[in-house]
Enzyme design. Structure first.
Site, PDB file in Angstrom:
ATOM      1  N   LYS A   1      -3.044   9.741   0.821  1.00 15.04           N
ATOM      2  CA  LYS A   1      -4.144   8.760   1.216  1.00 15.04           C
ATOM      3  C   LYS A   1      -4.154   8.941   2.625  1.00 15.04           C
ATOM      4  O   LYS A   1      -4.675   9.160   3.401  1.00 15.04           O
ATOM      5  CB  LYS A   1      -4.289   7.707   0.597  1.00 15.04           C
ATOM      6  CG  LYS A   1      -4.415   8.152  -0.607  1.00 15.04           C
ATOM      7  CD  LYS A   1      -4.770   6.605  -1.911  1.00 15.04           C
ATOM      8  CE  LYS A   1      -3.202   5.505  -1.736  1.00 15.04           C
ATOM      9  NZ  LYS A   1      -2.270   5.954  -2.195  1.00 15.04           N
TER      10      LYS A   1
ATOM     11  N   ARG B   1      -8.792  -0.736  -5.544  1.00 11.62           N
ATOM     12  CA  ARG B   1      -8.126  -0.313  -6.098  1.00 11.62           C
ATOM     13  C   ARG B   1      -7.991  -0.926  -7.323  1.00 11.62           C
ATOM     14  O   ARG B   1      -7.223  -0.543  -8.234  1.00 11.62           O
ATOM     15  CB  ARG B   1      -6.503  -0.849  -5.763  1.00 11.62           C
ATOM     16  CG  ARG B   1      -5.276   0.444  -4.802  1.00 11.62           C
ATOM     17  CD  ARG B   1      -4.572  -0.792  -4.593  1.00 11.62           C
ATOM     18  NE  ARG B   1      -2.899  -0.048  -4.700  1.00 11.62           N
ATOM     19  CZ  ARG B   1      -3.241   0.444  -3.006  1.00 11.62           C
ATOM     20  NH1 ARG B   1      -4.231   0.621  -1.873  1.00 11.62           N
ATOM     21  NH2 ARG B   1      -1.269   0.492  -2.929  1.00 11.62           N
TER      22      ARG B   1
ATOM     23  N   ARG C   1       9.988   9.679   3.286  1.00 16.52           N
ATOM     24  CA  ARG C   1       9.234   9.407   4.363  1.00 16.52           C
ATOM     25  C   ARG C   1       9.169   7.549   5.120  1.00 16.52           C
ATOM     26  O   ARG C   1      10.105   7.123   5.081  1.00 16.52           O
ATOM     27  CB  ARG C   1       7.911   8.091   3.666  1.00 16.52           C
ATOM     28  CG  ARG C   1       6.673   7.385   4.485  1.00 16.52           C
ATOM     29  CD  ARG C   1       5.536   7.455   4.028  1.00 16.52           C
ATOM     30  NE  ARG C   1       5.518   6.061   3.005  1.00 16.52           N
ATOM     31  CZ  ARG C   1       4.365   5.669   2.433  1.00 16.52           C
ATOM     32  NH1 ARG C   1       3.072   6.048   2.406  1.00 16.52           N
ATOM     33  NH2 ARG C   1       4.966   4.573   1.477  1.00 16.52           N
TER      34      ARG C   1
ATOM     35  N   ARG D   1       9.726   1.758   5.081  1.00 14.81           N
ATOM     36  CA  ARG D   1       9.337   1.068   3.816  1.00 14.81           C
ATOM     37  C   ARG D   1       9.932   0.691   3.061  1.00 14.81           C
ATOM     38  O   ARG D   1      10.277   1.344   2.109  1.00 14.81           O
ATOM     39  CB  ARG D   1       8.083   0.897   3.849  1.00 14.81           C
ATOM     40  CG  ARG D   1       6.467   1.130   4.458  1.00 14.81           C
ATOM     41  CD  ARG D   1       5.069   1.832   4.000  1.00 14.81           C
ATOM     42  NE  ARG D   1       4.623   1.198   2.989  1.00 14.81           N
ATOM     43  CZ  ARG D   1       3.866   1.726   1.853  1.00 14.81           C
ATOM     44  NH1 ARG D   1       2.753   2.941   2.691  1.00 14.81           N
ATOM     45  NH2 ARG D   1       3.530   2.163   1.213  1.00 14.81           N
TER      46      ARG D   1
ATOM     47  N   ARG E   1       5.003   0.769  -8.335  1.00 18.03           N
ATOM     48  CA  ARG E   1       4.068   1.019  -7.999  1.00 18.03           C
ATOM     49  C   ARG E   1       3.347   2.123  -8.291  1.00 18.03           C
ATOM     50  O   ARG E   1       1.506   2.397  -8.642  1.00 18.03           O
ATOM     51  CB  ARG E   1       3.950   0.757  -6.075  1.00 18.03           C
ATOM     52  CG  ARG E   1       4.310  -0.163  -5.355  1.00 18.03           C
ATOM     53  CD  ARG E   1       5.290   0.971  -4.437  1.00 18.03           C
ATOM     54  NE  ARG E   1       4.224   1.324  -3.365  1.00 18.03           N
ATOM     55  CZ  ARG E   1       4.704   2.621  -2.547  1.00 18.03           C
ATOM     56  NH1 ARG E   1       6.259   2.455  -1.975  1.00 18.03           N
ATOM     57  NH2 ARG E   1       4.088   3.213  -1.602  1.00 18.03           N
TER      58      ARG E   1
END
Ligand code: AP5
Ligand code: MG
Ligand code: ZN
Length: 215
Positions: free
Chosen positions: A13, A88, A127, A160, A171
């Protein structure tokens, strides 16, 4: 054009929204980025959000909606927005419709970016994000030119805290429980565009631009 990016953690996203913002000349508004900026600035909002983010849970609707409301009132949103990570929950979806209606606006499309769970976990574990400008990299699919350094601003890259495997799993669970009903909601509204995210970042961007042109 007012767009929503929907999809599970790691679907891409943020990556696609940042590219689209350049293409369309409208701001990329990412709820997660706004929370991380607040956390960096050590504001009350940031500290409240941290306890939820660290566990991979959603920040309460009331707090999130108030933050987005403030952001959407800024004049750079006049020409359009790309919302990433908001809404969300169904509650947030209703609030967004009302916030936009107050300004005489509506949603033009909800882009649902999807990938298999194995791929999501793989992407998130490799990431790296810029501490300064939040640009997104991936050691496998999109590495920075210089190791540990942001191509855009030279900032330091970090992983992160919520990208550790246990939090990623939570998540994804939270996404299925609370966010995936939005897919049907926007499908029923006739606004859903589904994009499979295999085939690399540039290929996915091309598919999105093509889909938006024919929408
Ligand atoms: P948030 O920051 O929104 O995280 P998320 O939804 O879990 O999504 P991610 O940012 O992890 O994934 P992404 O889809 O943006 O993927 P990306 O482009 O980085 O939210 C974090 C937390 O904040 C939440 O858990 C919650 O606590 C709180 N929060 C935020 N919004 C909230 C809300 N509305 N309500 C309540 N709480 C909220 O890509 C992932 C990786 O894959 C990157 O390394 C990228 O380079 C790579 N990649 C991307 N596309 C491809 C591709 N096509 N092929 C190969 N690699 C790719
Ligand atoms: Mg993101
Ligand atoms: Zn940067």
């Amino acid at each position: 054009m007012n767009l929503i990016m929907l999809g599970p953690p790691g679907a891409g996203k943020g990556t696609q929204a940042a590219m689209l913002a350049v293409q369309l000349g409208i701001p990329h508004v990412a709820s997660g980025d706004l929370f991380r900026e607040a956390l960096k600035a050590e504001t009350e909002l940031g500290l409240t959000a941290k306890s939820y983010m660290d566990r991979g849970e959603l920040v309460p609707d009331e707090v999130t909606i108030a933050m987005i409301r403030e952001r959407l009132l800024k004049s750079d949103c006049d020409k359009g927005i790309i919302l990433d990570g908001f809404p969300r929950t169904i509650e947030q979806t209703k609030a967004l419709t009302e916030l936009l209606a107050e300004q005489g606006k509506t949603i033009d499309a909800a882009l649902f970016i999807d990938a298999s769970e194995d791929e999501l976990v793989r992407r998130l574990s490799s990431r790296w994000t810029c501490r300064n400008c939040q640009a997104i990299y991936n050691l496998i699919s999109n590495p920075p030119r210089e190791k540990g350094k942001c191509d855009v601003c030279g900032g330091e890259l970090y992983q992160r805290a919520d990208d550790v495997p246990e939090t990623v799993r939570n998540r994804i669970r939270v996404y299925w429980d609370q966010t995936s009903p939005l897919i049907d909601y926007y499908r029923d509204e006739g606004l859903l565009i589904t994009i499979e995210s295999e085939g690399g970042i540039d290929h996915v961007q091309a598919k999105i631009l093509e889909a938006l042109q024919s929408a």
